[in-house]
Scaffold this active site. Structure first.
Site, PDB file in Angstrom:
ATOM      1  N   GLU A  17      22.517  -1.700  -6.159  1.00  0.00           N
ATOM      2  CA  GLU A  17      23.503  -1.324  -5.138  1.00  0.00           C
ATOM      3  C   GLU A  17      24.763  -0.725  -5.738  1.00  0.00           C
ATOM      4  OE1 GLU A  17      24.377  -4.700  -2.645  1.00  0.00           O
ATOM      5  OE2 GLU A  17      22.418  -4.654  -1.665  1.00  0.00           O
ATOM      6  N   GLU A  23      15.634  -4.840  -0.471  1.00  0.00           N
ATOM      7  CA  GLU A  23      16.333  -6.122  -0.281  1.00  0.00           C
ATOM      8  C   GLU A  23      16.931  -6.173   1.118  1.00  0.00           C
ATOM      9  OE1 GLU A  23      19.330  -7.246  -3.344  1.00  0.00           O
ATOM     10  OE2 GLU A  23      20.545  -7.844  -1.611  1.00  0.00           O
TER      11      GLU A  23
HETATM   12  C1  IDC Z   1      24.253 -12.629  -3.694  1.00  0.00           C
HETATM   13  C2  IDC Z   1      23.595 -13.987  -3.731  1.00  0.00           C
HETATM   14  C3  IDC Z   1      24.599 -15.007  -4.115  1.00  0.00           C
HETATM   15  C4  IDC Z   1      25.248 -14.598  -5.423  1.00  0.00           C
HETATM   16  C5  IDC Z   1      25.854 -13.217  -5.321  1.00  0.00           C
HETATM   17  C6  IDC Z   1      26.409 -12.746  -6.648  1.00  0.00           C
HETATM   18  O1  IDC Z   1      23.008 -14.267  -2.493  1.00  0.00           O
HETATM   19  O2  IDC Z   1      24.001 -16.276  -4.247  1.00  0.00           O
HETATM   20  O3  IDC Z   1      26.254 -15.514  -5.736  1.00  0.00           O
HETATM   21  O4  IDC Z   1      24.860 -12.311  -4.910  1.00  0.00           O
HETATM   22  O5  IDC Z   1      27.307 -11.722  -6.457  1.00  0.00           O
HETATM   23  C7  IDC Z   1      23.553  -7.941  -1.936  1.00  0.00           C
HETATM   24  C8  IDC Z   1      23.196  -8.026  -3.364  1.00  0.00           C
HETATM   25  C9  IDC Z   1      22.774  -9.420  -3.747  1.00  0.00           C
HETATM   26  C10 IDC Z   1      23.640 -10.442  -3.053  1.00  0.00           C
HETATM   27  C11 IDC Z   1      23.395 -10.332  -1.559  1.00  0.00           C
HETATM   28  C12 IDC Z   1      24.179 -11.330  -0.721  1.00  0.00           C
HETATM   29  O6  IDC Z   1      22.208  -7.120  -3.734  1.00  0.00           O
HETATM   30  O7  IDC Z   1      22.883  -9.540  -5.131  1.00  0.00           O
HETATM   31  O8  IDC Z   1      23.225 -11.699  -3.483  1.00  0.00           O
HETATM   32  N1  IDC Z   1      23.714  -8.986  -1.126  1.00  0.00           N
HETATM   33  O9  IDC Z   1      25.539 -11.137  -0.874  1.00  0.00           O
HETATM   34  N2  IDC Z   1      23.803  -6.858  -1.255  1.00  0.00           N
HETATM   35  C13 IDC Z   1      24.161  -7.174  -0.009  1.00  0.00           C
HETATM   36  C14 IDC Z   1      24.101  -8.550   0.090  1.00  0.00           C
END
Ligand code: IDC
Length: 541
Positions: free
Chosen positions: A379, A467
């Site tokens: 992302e 995702e």
């Molecule tokens: C989130 C995880 C969370 C972690 C965080 C780290 O759910 O546990 O602490 O990342 O920064 C994304 C990302 C994905 C995120 C997720 C939710 O690709 O890594 O995971 N998210 O925030 N994009 C949109 C949402």
């Protein structure tokens, strides 16, 4: 009297002799007729065999040809049948003009379905387009490959109902009118991969022998095969997803399987493999495959978070977790995404050289695996432009391609992989099997992102939801099943593959396993979070 008798005997003998001669000539001539009949029958059989028709058709064709006349009649009927199929479409120029040093030419394509049934998955291939540039097109998608222009459907003309017309158009340019004029002669129309005809019976200029050959196909064969190809590749439940679908490629906006049928990957993404490596195990993947109905695993390897690949993480351990995941998925006949999970790093350019090294190593290691998908930047965000992402992708893709010439490569898009519309305006060219990412968290991302997806798709972009979750963008908060339902309808309608975030028991609502469960595979209903239960329901649709 004696003399008279003698004369009569001589007369009888002479008559018998003439009769015998006559009979001999008759037999020889009859044999000749038979021989010519056989030759024609063989030729007819060849035609039907070429057309890959069932034996029955061959038999029918042969038995109809009991006399020489019947044979030639039947052959000419067949010829007419072919001709009428071929004449069914017209590809004609209706306008041409010079602009600067180029000649522009507009073509209109019309095919009327008179087959008495719905035809699907049309494709028009025009060969000999090496020196021709496409400048505009409507009611179709176009791809230029190996000197051919390949036209495929847009959303609304995938299927052509009986007595409906397929109409599309395009404008091409070249340095001379001769170049653009050639196109009409070099077009072939297929439905579900089976030839339906060429433009006219005019002399052709096809360079490819295979194209010549397919033109010989009979109407019967076309109809039959169209019928057969309507059904998707049959799922044999005793086989793995990979055994059923084999190597995947991207065709237009779709992933298609080894048989060229549209295929949708459905699966789960791990959480960061640095933080939840225990969920990367074969039993877990087997549960996902057998109990949940998934066929895809995404291995998310953060690059810049705490313990990330480029931010102090143990590279060797991370790569060995990737390898464990790839091996398990491969043994289970599942598809697997290797995800370079940029997030905190904002732009993929930050760790481009590490990414180059990583993907060179991965693609070399897995070059003989046909179930690997490379996701080169999860992302991009923080204002990273599509131009920057594209620049990065154009550095990484050739590195992968050097080892693995045709694996699917998925490219992230700006604003946390939401801006597919930007990618669609200026897609990466020169490579096959490239897809672009849309991510959504249904409680946050709604019609606005769905509209971007729609727009991008209409422009022909191949999209992969590597995702998503049904909570908010933080990965936590309330679930929005209503919006999630709208998303799933869209993904299923468009045949878009997806992976749900995330396979872990972290105390956040996107985690698929309940935080109260410590099981790392073989989960029962009670071990699943609400998001987990919901996701499994989607796999069944
Ligand atoms: C989130 C995880 C969370 C972690 C965080 C780290 O759910 O546990 O602490 O990342 O920064 C994304 C990302 C994905 C995120 C997720 C939710 O690709 O890594 O995971 N998210 O925030 N994009 C949109 C949402």
């Amino acid at each position: 009297m004696e003399q008279g008798k003698k004369k009569i005997y001589i007369g009888i003998i002479a008559a018998l002799f003439i009769l015998i001669i006559g009979l001999v000539i008759g037999i020889v001539a009859g044999g000749k007729d038979k021989k010519s009949e056989d030759t024609t029958a063989v030729a007819s059989s060849e035609v039907t065999e070429n057309a890959s028709t069932e034996e029955k058709t061959v038999e029918e064709t042969s038995t109809a040809q009991t006399t020489t006349e019947a044979t030639s009649e039947s052959a000419s009927e067949k010829k007419e049948e072919n001709a009428s199929v071929k004449a069914d479409f017209s590809l004609a120029t209706n306008n041409g003009w010079e602009s600067g040093s180029d000649y522009f030419c507009q073509y209109d394509f019309v095919y009327e379905n008179k087959q008495g049934k719905t035809l699907s998955n049309w494709q028009v291939v025009i060969s000999g387009c090496e020196k021709v540039e496409l400048s505009q097109n409507w009611n179709c998608e176009v791809e230029k490959k190996d000197g051919k222009l390949i036209f495929t459907p847009v959303e609304y003309n995938q299927k052509i109902e009986n007595s409906q017309k397929l109409e599309f158009g395009f404008i091409v340019s070249a340095s001379s009118k001769e170049e653009t004029d050639k196109l009409a002669k070099n077009a072939t129309l297929t439905f579900d991969g089976e030839t339906a005809g060429t433009n006219t019976s005019e002399e052709k200029n096809n360079t490819e022998a295979t194209e010549e050959k397919t033109e010989e196909k009979t109407e019967q064969a076309t109809e039959k095969s169209t019928e057969e190809n309507k059904s998707e590749t049959k799922e044999d439940s005793s086989k793995t997803p990979f055994e059923n679908h084999g190597k995947l490629t991207v065709k237009g906006t779709d992933i298609v399987d080894k048989d060229g049928n549209k295929f949708q990957l459905k699966g789960v993404s791990t959480h960061g493999i640095a933080w939840f490596p225990e969920y990367v195990n074969k039993d877990a993947f087997k549960t996902i495959r057998d109990e949940w109905g998934g066929n895809l695993i995404r291995l998310a390897m953060y690059t810049d978070e705490n313990g990330g690949y480029c931010s102090g993480g143990n590279k060797k351990n991370l790569k060995s977790t990737v390898d464990k995941g790839v091996t398990a998925a491969t043994e289970l006949g599942m598809y697997v995404i290797i995800d370079w999970h940029i997030l905190h790093d904002l732009t993929p350019l930050k760790y481009q050289s590490e990414a180059e090294e990583f993907f060179a190593e991965m693609s070399l290691k897995y070059k003989d695996y046909d179930n690997i998908i490379y996701e080169i930047c999860n992302e991009p965000n923080g204002g990273t432009s599509w131009a920057d992402v594209k620049k990065y992708a154009e550095a990484i893709i050739p590195i992968i391609r050097k080892n693995d010439p045709d694996a699917i490569i998925v490219v992230g898009t700006p604003t946390w992989s939401q801006d597919v519309d930007k990618a669609a305006e200026n897609p990466i060219t020169g490579y096959d099997n490239i897809m672009y990412t849309v991510h959504f968290y249904a409680a946050t991302h709604k019609d606005d992102i769905r509209n971007k997806l729609k727009k991008a798709r209409e422009k022909g972009l191949a999209i992969f939801v590597t995702e998503f979750s049904i909570c908010d963008a933080s990965g936590n908060g309330a679930l929005d099943k209503n919006e999630a339902g709208k998303w799933m309808d869209m993904l299923n309608e468009y045949n878009i593959s997806y992976a749900g975030w995330s396979l872990c028991n972290k105390d956040e609502s996107s985690a698929l396993i309940s935080s109260g469960s410590s099981k790392k595979s073989g989960w029962s209903d009670g071990d699943l979070s609400e998001a987990g239960k919901w996701l499994i329901e989607q796999f069944k649709k």
